[in-house]
Design a protein around this motif. Structure first.
Motif, mmCIF file in Angstrom:
data_model
loop_
_atom_site.group_PDB
_atom_site.id
_atom_site.type_symbol
_atom_site.label_atom_id
_atom_site.label_comp_id
_atom_site.label_asym_id
_atom_site.label_seq_id
_atom_site.Cartn_x
_atom_site.Cartn_y
_atom_site.Cartn_z
ATOM 1 N N VAL A 50 4.859 2.472 -2.885
ATOM 2 C CA VAL A 50 3.241 2.403 -2.187
ATOM 3 C C VAL A 50 2.847 0.726 -2.649
ATOM 4 N N SER A 51 2.293 0.131 -1.715
ATOM 5 C CA SER A 51 1.763 -1.435 -1.760
ATOM 6 C C SER A 51 0.352 -1.359 -1.021
ATOM 7 N N ARG A 52 0.029 -2.479 -1.201
ATOM 8 C CA ARG A 52 -1.369 -2.634 -0.285
ATOM 9 C C ARG A 52 -1.778 -4.184 -0.099
ATOM 10 N N ASP A 53 -2.259 -4.572 1.018
ATOM 11 C CA ASP A 53 -2.549 -5.805 1.180
ATOM 12 C C ASP A 53 -4.323 -5.802 1.594
ATOM 13 N N ASN A 54 -5.174 -5.986 0.662
ATOM 14 C CA ASN A 54 -6.517 -5.764 0.878
ATOM 15 C C ASN A 54 -6.797 -6.642 1.848
ATOM 16 N N ALA A 55 -6.484 -7.940 2.064
ATOM 17 C CA ALA A 55 -6.872 -9.264 2.968
ATOM 18 C C ALA A 55 -6.599 -8.571 4.232
ATOM 19 N N LYS A 56 -5.371 -7.852 4.413
ATOM 20 C CA LYS A 56 -5.095 -7.422 5.823
ATOM 21 C C LYS A 56 -5.618 -6.115 6.114
ATOM 22 N N MET A 57 -6.344 -5.449 5.215
ATOM 23 C CA MET A 57 -6.762 -4.122 5.465
ATOM 24 C C MET A 57 -5.587 -3.230 5.541
ATOM 25 N N THR A 58 -4.828 -2.918 4.695
ATOM 26 C CA THR A 58 -3.575 -2.297 5.230
ATOM 27 C C THR A 58 -2.758 -1.692 3.935
ATOM 28 N N VAL A 59 -2.369 -0.458 3.884
ATOM 29 C CA VAL A 59 -1.651 -0.056 2.724
ATOM 30 C C VAL A 59 -0.419 0.400 3.216
ATOM 31 N N PHE A 60 0.700 0.269 2.570
ATOM 32 C CA PHE A 60 2.164 0.733 3.097
ATOM 33 C C PHE A 60 2.599 1.554 2.218
ATOM 34 N N LEU A 61 3.529 2.398 2.779
ATOM 35 C CA LEU A 61 4.669 3.381 1.937
ATOM 36 C C LEU A 61 5.715 3.221 2.683
ATOM 37 N N GLN A 62 6.754 2.664 1.567
ATOM 38 C CA GLN A 62 8.088 2.455 1.746
ATOM 39 C C GLN A 62 8.631 3.736 1.590
ATOM 40 N N LEU A 63 9.549 4.335 2.330
ATOM 41 C CA LEU A 63 10.286 5.549 2.261
ATOM 42 C C LEU A 63 11.687 5.382 2.176
ATOM 43 N N ASN A 64 12.414 5.419 1.305
ATOM 44 C CA ASN A 64 14.053 5.162 1.036
ATOM 45 C C ASN A 64 14.570 6.432 0.695
ATOM 46 N N SER A 65 15.921 6.338 1.077
ATOM 47 C CA SER A 65 16.562 7.665 0.629
ATOM 48 C C SER A 65 16.126 8.824 1.273
ATOM 49 N N LEU A 66 15.816 8.952 2.313
ATOM 50 C CA LEU A 66 14.950 10.222 2.723
ATOM 51 C C LEU A 66 15.850 11.225 2.940
ATOM 52 N N LYS A 67 15.243 12.428 2.651
ATOM 53 C CA LYS A 67 15.954 13.833 2.671
ATOM 54 C C LYS A 67 15.240 14.667 3.599
ATOM 55 N N PRO A 68 15.822 15.732 3.858
ATOM 56 C CA PRO A 68 15.349 16.400 5.097
ATOM 57 C C PRO A 68 13.724 17.235 4.603
ATOM 58 N N GLU A 69 13.854 17.312 3.108
ATOM 59 C CA GLU A 69 12.592 18.019 2.579
ATOM 60 C C GLU A 69 11.532 17.012 2.564
#
Length: 126
Positions: free
Chosen positions: A70-89
């Motif tokens: 998870v990360s955020r850029d307050n100046a751009k008013m956006t929060v990110f969630l990077q999802l890697n190695s995704l699983k069916p669950e």
């Protein structure tokens, strides 16, 4: 009007990656900790990750540690969630939510979040 809008979901094969975004409007993002939650069909909503107002503190549920960031850029008013190695669950609707806090270096994955987005679907399947 305070609003959170998620985007970036989709269909991905196991082992793949996605980057979710949570765009905020109508309020000052840096006054809020942000949480990411998900809900799979027939299951209760669960906390996935959170990030403090300043971005200095993060937390993850055990099943996603080392795979999600998870990360955020307050100046751009956006929060990110990077999802890697995704699983069916990991398949679920993912929501971001905002929690107004005085403390700038803390977040948590519990209840009590003030505002919610509409969600974005993540489907992990071959």
């Amino acid at each position: 009007q305070l609003q959170l809008v998620e985007s970036g979901g989709g269909l991905v094969q196991p082992g793949g990656s996605l980057r979710l975004s949570c765009a905020a409007s109508g309020f000052t993002l840096d006054r809020y900790a942000i949480g990411w939650f998900r809900q799979a069909p027939g299951k209760e909503r669960e906390g996935v990750s959170c990030i403090s107002r300043s971005g200095s503190s993060t937390d993850y549920r055990d099943s996603v540690k080392g795979r999600f960031t998870v990360s955020r850029d307050n100046a751009k008013m956006t929060v990110f969630l990077q999802l890697n190695s995704l699983k069916p669950e990991d398949t679920a609707v993912y929501y971001c939510a905002a929690l107004e806090l005085v403390e700038s270096g803390w977040c948590y994955l519990g209840t009590g979040y003030d505002y919610w987005g509409q969600g974005t679907q993540v489907t992990v399947s071959s």
